[in-house]
Design a protein around this motif. Structure first.
Motif, PDB file in Angstrom:
ATOM      1  N   ALA A 138      49.906  57.928   8.653  1.00 18.46           N
ATOM      2  CA  ALA A 138      49.475  58.984   9.583  1.00 18.46           C
ATOM      3  C   ALA A 138      49.961  60.321   9.022  1.00 18.46           C
ATOM      4  O   ALA A 138      51.054  60.784   9.350  1.00 18.46           O
ATOM      5  N   VAL A 139      49.158  60.952   8.178  1.00 16.37           N
ATOM      6  CA  VAL A 139      49.608  62.144   7.454  1.00 16.37           C
ATOM      7  C   VAL A 139      49.313  63.463   8.168  1.00 16.37           C
ATOM      8  O   VAL A 139      49.950  64.474   7.879  1.00 16.37           O
ATOM      9  N   VAL A 154      56.688  60.674   8.011  1.00 19.07           N
ATOM     10  CA  VAL A 154      55.323  60.144   8.084  1.00 19.07           C
ATOM     11  C   VAL A 154      55.368  58.722   8.645  1.00 19.07           C
ATOM     12  O   VAL A 154      56.080  57.868   8.120  1.00 19.07           O
ATOM     13  N   ALA A 155      54.604  58.482   9.699  1.00 22.92           N
ATOM     14  CA  ALA A 155      54.514  57.132  10.273  1.00 22.92           C
ATOM     15  C   ALA A 155      53.666  56.252   9.358  1.00 22.92           C
ATOM     16  O   ALA A 155      52.592  56.658   8.909  1.00 22.92           O
ATOM     17  N   VAL A 156      54.165  55.053   9.099  1.00 24.05           N
ATOM     18  CA  VAL A 156      53.474  54.082   8.247  1.00 24.05           C
ATOM     19  C   VAL A 156      53.373  52.779   9.028  1.00 24.05           C
ATOM     20  O   VAL A 156      54.374  52.279   9.546  1.00 24.05           O
ATOM     21  N   HIS A 157      52.153  52.234   9.118  1.00 18.72           N
ATOM     22  CA  HIS A 157      51.938  50.974   9.818  1.00 18.72           C
ATOM     23  C   HIS A 157      51.473  49.919   8.818  1.00 18.72           C
ATOM     24  O   HIS A 157      50.673  50.205   7.931  1.00 18.72           O
ATOM     25  N   LEU A 158      51.975  48.716   8.997  1.00 21.85           N
ATOM     26  CA  LEU A 158      51.698  47.610   8.093  1.00 21.85           C
ATOM     27  C   LEU A 158      50.905  46.529   8.818  1.00 21.85           C
ATOM     28  O   LEU A 158      51.259  46.126   9.922  1.00 21.85           O
ATOM     29  N   SER A 159      49.818  46.095   8.194  1.00 18.30           N
ATOM     30  CA  SER A 159      49.003  44.993   8.713  1.00 18.30           C
ATOM     31  C   SER A 159      48.784  43.987   7.593  1.00 18.30           C
ATOM     32  O   SER A 159      48.830  44.338   6.418  1.00 18.30           O
ATOM     33  N   GLY A 192      39.293  75.955   8.148  1.00 18.81           N
ATOM     34  CA  GLY A 192      39.283  74.503   8.260  1.00 18.81           C
ATOM     35  C   GLY A 192      40.603  73.952   8.760  1.00 18.81           C
ATOM     36  O   GLY A 192      41.556  74.681   9.022  1.00 18.81           O
ATOM     37  N   PRO A 193      40.662  72.645   8.906  1.00 22.13           N
ATOM     38  CA  PRO A 193      41.901  71.999   9.354  1.00 22.13           C
ATOM     39  C   PRO A 193      42.986  72.093   8.287  1.00 22.13           C
ATOM     40  O   PRO A 193      42.707  72.352   7.122  1.00 22.13           O
ATOM     41  N   ALA A 194      44.223  71.863   8.704  1.00 19.45           N
ATOM     42  CA  ALA A 194      45.360  71.929   7.782  1.00 19.45           C
ATOM     43  C   ALA A 194      45.351  70.770   6.790  1.00 19.45           C
ATOM     44  O   ALA A 194      46.005  70.840   5.764  1.00 19.45           O
ATOM     45  N   VAL A 195      44.615  69.723   7.112  1.00 16.14           N
ATOM     46  CA  VAL A 195      44.556  68.551   6.242  1.00 16.14           C
ATOM     47  C   VAL A 195      43.147  67.953   6.302  1.00 16.14           C
ATOM     48  O   VAL A 195      42.554  67.855   7.365  1.00 16.14           O
ATOM     49  N   PHE A 196      42.634  67.591   5.149  1.00 11.30           N
ATOM     50  CA  PHE A 196      41.284  67.027   5.085  1.00 11.30           C
ATOM     51  C   PHE A 196      41.276  65.546   5.444  1.00 11.30           C
ATOM     52  O   PHE A 196      40.373  65.065   6.112  1.00 11.30           O
ATOM     53  N   PHE A 197      42.298  64.808   4.998  1.00 17.00           N
ATOM     54  CA  PHE A 197      42.419  63.388   5.301  1.00 17.00           C
ATOM     55  C   PHE A 197      43.528  63.207   6.340  1.00 17.00           C
ATOM     56  O   PHE A 197      44.702  63.189   5.985  1.00 17.00           O
ATOM     57  N   PRO A 198      43.199  63.036   7.619  1.00 15.54           N
ATOM     58  CA  PRO A 198      44.241  62.896   8.640  1.00 15.54           C
ATOM     59  C   PRO A 198      44.977  61.560   8.568  1.00 15.54           C
ATOM     60  O   PRO A 198      46.101  61.451   9.035  1.00 15.54           O
ATOM     61  N   GLU A 199      44.346  60.571   7.980  1.00 12.53           N
ATOM     62  CA  GLU A 199      44.939  59.243   7.808  1.00 12.53           C
ATOM     63  C   GLU A 199      44.589  58.738   6.418  1.00 12.53           C
ATOM     64  O   GLU A 199      43.534  59.050   5.887  1.00 12.53           O
ATOM     65  N   VAL A 200      45.475  57.947   5.868  1.00  9.46           N
ATOM     66  CA  VAL A 200      45.205  57.286   4.596  1.00  9.46           C
ATOM     67  C   VAL A 200      45.445  55.796   4.809  1.00  9.46           C
ATOM     68  O   VAL A 200      46.524  55.400   5.249  1.00  9.46           O
ATOM     69  N   ALA A 201      44.443  54.984   4.528  1.00  7.80           N
ATOM     70  CA  ALA A 201      44.561  53.531   4.650  1.00  7.80           C
ATOM     71  C   ALA A 201      44.397  52.918   3.260  1.00  7.80           C
ATOM     72  O   ALA A 201      43.387  53.148   2.598  1.00  7.80           O
ATOM     73  N   ILE A 202      45.398  52.182   2.841  1.00  9.44           N
ATOM     74  CA  ILE A 202      45.385  51.530   1.530  1.00  9.44           C
ATOM     75  C   ILE A 202      45.405  50.023   1.752  1.00  9.44           C
ATOM     76  O   ILE A 202      46.295  49.492   2.415  1.00  9.44           O
ATOM     77  N   THR A 203      44.412  49.332   1.206  1.00  9.33           N
ATOM     78  CA  THR A 203      44.305  47.882   1.334  1.00  9.33           C
ATOM     79  C   THR A 203      44.406  47.266  -0.056  1.00  9.33           C
ATOM     80  O   THR A 203      43.766  47.738  -0.993  1.00  9.33           O
ATOM     81  N   PHE A 204      45.212  46.214  -0.175  1.00  8.77           N
ATOM     82  CA  PHE A 204      45.381  45.584  -1.477  1.00  8.77           C
ATOM     83  C   PHE A 204      45.654  44.090  -1.315  1.00  8.77           C
ATOM     84  O   PHE A 204      46.092  43.637  -0.263  1.00  8.77           O
TER      85      PHE A 204
END
Length: 140
Positions: free
Chosen positions: A77-78, A25-30, A103-115
């Motif tokens: 990027a799930v 799974v690709a993970v991007h950090l900002s 339906g699609p294979a995944v309901f949430f194509p991306e997950v963004a977590i802000t903290f």
């Protein structure tokens, strides 16, 4: 009292639908830092880079946070992970009856977590994931 001037971040992903780590799974950090006086909100997001989860579902090489970081965003990027997983399952069950909805294979194509973060603290943010939901928490 800590003398560190920046916070640090780590993450891992567990695919709860399979009961195993989510590899690839690709993970991007900002990050953003400081405060704008006129509205009390943080400044613009600065993309720092990213990583890909290993066989244990962990990102061991996320970029360091810049000094003065106040907020962090992890973007996962799930969708490609679940598409790949669905194909593997379909290949493994090629003789089994089809069990698909429209339906699609995944309901949430991306997950963004802000903290929010404070200097000197480490933030481990695990993502518990399945095709139709997710949960996140501050780990240790």
């Amino acid at each position: 009292m800590s003398t560190e001037t920046t916070a640090s971040v780590s993450t891992h992903i567990l695919d709860t639908s399979a009961g195993r780590p989510a590899e690839g799974v690709a993970v991007h950090l900002s990050a953003r830092s400081g405060q704008r006086a006129q509205d009390g909100r943080g400044g613009d997001w600065q993309a720092l880079g990213g990583s890909v989860t290993d066989a244990d579902g962990r990102c061991k090489d996320l970029p360091a946070l810049p000094e003065g970081t106040t907020h962090v965003r992890l973007d996962f990027a799930v969708e490609p992970y679940f598409e790949k997983t669905a194909k593997k399952q379909a290949d493994a069950q090629q003789d089994a009856p089809a069990n698909r909805d429209s339906g699609p294979a995944v309901f949430f194509p991306e997950v963004a977590i802000t903290f929010a973060v404070v200097p000197g603290e480490h933030y481990h943010v695990p993502l518990l994931l399945n095709p139709f939901g997710y949960s996140v928490y501050r780990g240790s």
